[in-house]
Write a protein that holds these residues in place. Sequence first.
Motif: not given
Length: 281
Positions: A35-54
Motif C-alpha cells: 500500500l505504501s508503494l502505491t502512495m507516490p503514484y496514487l496521491e500525486p494523481f489525487l492532488i492533480r485531480s483535486v487541484r484541477e477540479a478546484a
Amino acid sequence: MQTITTRRIPFEFPEDIEPYWKADMPEWCAFLNGLSLTMPYLEPFLIRSVREAAESITDERIKADAKSFIEQEAQHFSQHRKFNELLKRKGYEGLANIETEMEVSYKKLDTKSLRRRMAYTSGFETMTLGLTRFLVDKRCWLFRDADPRIASLMLWHIVEEAEHKNVAIDVYRAACPGYLSWAYGLFHGSFHVIFYSIKGARFMLKQDGMWKLKNKLAFAGLMASFAATWFPILVRSLLPGHHPSKILDPEWVGEWVQEYHDNEGIPLLDTHHDQIPARFT
Ligand SMILES: [Fe+2]
Ligand SMILES: [Fe+2]
C-alpha cells in the motif's frame, strides 16, 4: 467545522528497519508495504485531480479545504516514498517494476475526463474511511510490538485521512457531480489501489518464500477482516446524498490530533503498550 492541519513531520527510515516490521505478521507487513508503494503514484494523481477540479469552484470554504487536502497528501506520499526507497535498498529492487506499471496506469488515468478522475479520487477517499476504522480500532492486533517508526507512519497517515475525509467528495459534488459515475469511481479507486498493494505484497512474500498456502490463508484472513470493517461503511457511502461527515471517527483519532497539538515532533507511538494509546514517546 473540522480543521485540516498540514504537519511536516521529520520521519526517519534508517537502515535498521526490517521490511517485515512486525515479526509475527509478515503478510500484514507486506500488504501495508504494498500500500505504501502505491502512495507516490496514487496521491500525486489525487492532488492533480483535486487541484484541477478546484479551479472551477467558487465556494471559498471548499477551495480552502482543497488546498489543505493537497498539502496533506503531498506530505503523505513524500514520507511513503522515503520508506519505499528503503524497501528497495533492502533487497526488493523488483518493486521498481510495479512502480513503473503504476506510473503508466496513472498516466493513462490522467487522460480521462475530470469527472472520471474526481470520481476515482473521491471514491478512493471514501474507502479510506474503512481503512481508518480498521487500522485504529484493530491497532493492538495490527501494530502491537511492531517497529514504532512504521506503525507511527501508517497511523499518522490514517489520522490525516480522517481529517480530510470530506474534501474530495465536496470538491466532486461542487465541480462535476453525478451519482453513477461516483459509485463507479468508488469501486474503481478502491480496487485499483488494492490490486497494486496486493501485487507489491505478493512480490515481497514470494521473493522470501512466504507465498505458501499458510501465508495465503493468513493474507486472505486479513483481507476478510478489512472487508468486514469496510463493508458497512461502503453500503452507507453508496446511499445517495450520503456525506462522509456522517461517519464518526474513532475517538483515538481525536486524541492523536490533540496529542500532536500539545507535542509536535515525530509522533512515535508506544507499540509495546497493550492499548497503543495516542501518546507519543
Ligand atoms: Fe494520504
Ligand atoms: Fe486522502
